[in-house]
Enzyme design. Structure first.
Site, PDB file in Angstrom:
ATOM      1  N   GLU A   1      52.161   5.465  35.961  1.00  0.00           N
ATOM      2  CA  GLU A   1      51.354   4.369  36.472  1.00  0.00           C
ATOM      3  C   GLU A   1      49.871   4.500  36.101  1.00  0.00           C
ATOM      4  O   GLU A   1      49.301   5.602  36.158  1.00  0.00           O
ATOM      5  CB  GLU A   1      51.457   4.292  37.998  1.00  0.00           C
ATOM      6  CG  GLU A   1      52.758   3.732  38.500  1.00  0.00           C
ATOM      7  CD  GLU A   1      52.668   3.289  39.945  1.00  0.00           C
ATOM      8  OE1 GLU A   1      51.602   2.799  40.355  1.00  0.00           O
ATOM      9  OE2 GLU A   1      53.668   3.447  40.661  1.00  0.00           O
TER      10      GLU A   1
ATOM     11  N   GLY B   1      56.618  -2.502  38.173  1.00  0.00           N
ATOM     12  CA  GLY B   1      57.195  -1.959  36.935  1.00  0.00           C
ATOM     13  C   GLY B   1      58.659  -2.302  36.789  1.00  0.00           C
ATOM     14  O   GLY B   1      59.118  -2.677  35.701  1.00  0.00           O
TER      15      GLY B   1
ATOM     16  N   CYS C   1      58.042   2.232  41.074  1.00  0.00           N
ATOM     17  CA  CYS C   1      56.994   1.233  40.776  1.00  0.00           C
ATOM     18  C   CYS C   1      57.658  -0.139  40.852  1.00  0.00           C
ATOM     19  O   CYS C   1      58.500  -0.468  39.993  1.00  0.00           O
ATOM     20  CB  CYS C   1      56.406   1.488  39.390  1.00  0.00           C
ATOM     21  SG  CYS C   1      55.120   0.310  38.925  1.00  0.00           S
TER      22      CYS C   1
HETATM   23  N1  LIG Z   1      49.258   1.619  39.561  1.00  0.00           N
HETATM   24  C1  LIG Z   1      49.470   0.170  39.510  1.00  0.00           C
HETATM   25  C2  LIG Z   1      49.402  -0.422  40.928  1.00  0.00           C
HETATM   26  C3  LIG Z   1      50.559   0.037  41.779  1.00  0.00           C
HETATM   27  C4  LIG Z   1      51.844  -0.504  41.234  1.00  0.00           C
HETATM   28  C5  LIG Z   1      53.114   0.160  41.737  1.00  0.00           C
HETATM   29  N2  LIG Z   1      52.944   1.253  42.652  1.00  0.00           N
HETATM   30  C6  LIG Z   1      54.071  -0.868  42.295  1.00  0.00           C
HETATM   31  O1  LIG Z   1      54.866  -0.539  43.186  1.00  0.00           O
HETATM   32  O2  LIG Z   1      54.041  -2.007  41.782  1.00  0.00           O
HETATM   33  C7  LIG Z   1      48.377  -0.493  38.644  1.00  0.00           C
HETATM   34  O3  LIG Z   1      47.283   0.092  38.502  1.00  0.00           O
HETATM   35  O4  LIG Z   1      48.643  -1.593  38.157  1.00  0.00           O
END
Ligand SMILES: N[C@H](CCC[C@H](N)C(=O)O)C(=O)O
Length: 366
Positions: free
Chosen positions: A300, A312, A309
């Site tokens: 991430e 994701g 994620c």
């Molecule tokens: N690190 C990601 C945000 C958290 C996304 C992830 N934890 C999820 O569950 O969608 C970013 O900077 O876009």
């Protein structure tokens, strides 16, 4: 003193059970000041169908009421401490802060990064704030990654967000909320089985909107394009769920990735900081089991390798459909557990269903 403490505790527990929202809980008795010790969610049981919060604290007899400030139990700014609740979505864990009483987050990105540290802080992948609604939404969600950067959206986080609101407002059963986020309107719905189904909105595919500098004709989507990472050519598809994702199923050495063999700590940062991604990037490495079942690992943006994620997983299904690898309904296995994802043809929205669990409550000096 003990009597007073017992009185306060019983009074507050009673008030909480009577569906008094936490923010209005403050001892009205003129002689109490109290030290907040802990906040415990009493889960539903056959004898106690309504979950409630039990708050324990020590109290002491004080001078007349004008000296006691009317503070909610989740925010005693004077004492310089922050009250929080820890949740996780398939092991992607977050510190949640009740920020409904002000429009700006109560802590800075730098403080958030310190709280996310797993040795010197609480430990989490991010800090999520429940803020007042905006443009007729019920609430606003903002999130800081564990490096202090602020992403547009978080899929696992918004499921935790919904559960936090239900706990705070003492809501039971099916609930849905309109949440304003950096990715626009997001609608999480708590289902009868406790899982949360989220309308994650429409995937964004035009290259400049992801954003990516990978070459395409007329700003078309980047699908199965070549990306050179440290001398290795990877096949990538780029999708935004409000936040940017690069999804890969293969590279020049392997037409079908075996994701457990990848060294994410080595390859992840090289994708995250690649020059083709001006806003950095979340990267999903995917192994296809069938046309309705895939396995992914993720590096991430701003958080590194996480156990799950949500955005994701949504990006993975969109990319898999665009590359002709899966159907629109897919089970996505992540290290922390599975998510059910559907990229619905009728409305072009992506729907994600998965759990969100409370871990503990606490307060921390700032
Ligand atoms: N690190 C990601 C945000 C958290 C996304 C992830 N934890 C999820 O569950 O969608 C970013 O900077 O876009």
């Amino acid at each position: 003193m003990a009597t007073a403490a017992a009185t306060v505790s019983a009074q507050l527990a009673y008030s909480a059970r009577r569906n008094t929202s936490l923010s209005s809980l403050s001892p009205s008795s003129p002689t109490f000041a109290f030290k907040f010790n802990s906040l415990r969610l009493i889960h539903t049981t056959p004898t106690n169908p309504n979950p409630s919060f039990r708050i324990s604290m020590s109290s002491s007899i004080q001078s007349p009421p004008e000296t006691i400030s009317q503070l909610s139990f989740l925010d005693r700014r004077e004492s310089g401490s922050l009250h929080f609740v820890k949740y996780h979505g398939l092991g992607n864990d977050f510190i949640l802060v009740d920020n409904r009483d002000c429009v700006e987050p109560k802590i800075s990105p730098e403080q958030a990064a310190k709280l996310c540290d797993r040795n010197f802080g609480i430990g989490a992948d991010g800090v999520i704030f429940v803020l007042p609604g905006f443009n007729d939404t019920d609430y606003t969600m903002r999130i800081y990654n564990s490096d202090g950067s602020e992403p547009e959206m978080c899929g696992n986080g918004v499921r935790c967000f919904a559960k936090f609101i239900a706990d705070l407002e003492n809501l039971q059963g099916k609930q849905s909320f309109n949440v304003h986020t950096g990715a626009g309107l997001i609608v999480p719905e708590i289902q009868e089985d406790g899982k949360v189904k989220v309308d994650m909105g429409v995937p964004i595919l035009n290259a400049s909107d992801v954003p990516t500098k990978l070459p395409t004709t007329n700003n078309q989507p980047v699908v199965s394009s070549q990306l050179d990472v440290d001398g290795v050519s990877w096949n990538v598809t780029c999708v935004s769920m409000g936040n940017p994702h690069c999804v890969t199923f293969s590279n020049e050495g392997s037409q079908n990735l075996l994701v457990d063999e990848l060294n994410l700590a080595d390859i992840g940062p090289k994708f995250e900081h690649h020059q083709m991604f001006p806003a950095r990037i979340n990267t999903e490495f995917v192994q296809v089991y069938s046309r309705s079942h895939v396995k992914m690992r993720v590096w991430e943006r701003g958080a590194g390798a996480t156990l799950a994620c949500g955005t994701g997983a949504c990006a993975v299904v969109v990319a898999a459909v665009l590359e002709g690898r899966t159907e629109r309904c897919c089970t996505v296995d992540l290290p922390g557990g599975p998510l059910e994802i559907e990229w619905r043809e009728e409305d072009n929205h992506v729907y994600m269903t998965g759990p969100a669990e409370v871990v503990f409550y606490g307060s921390v000096p700032l």
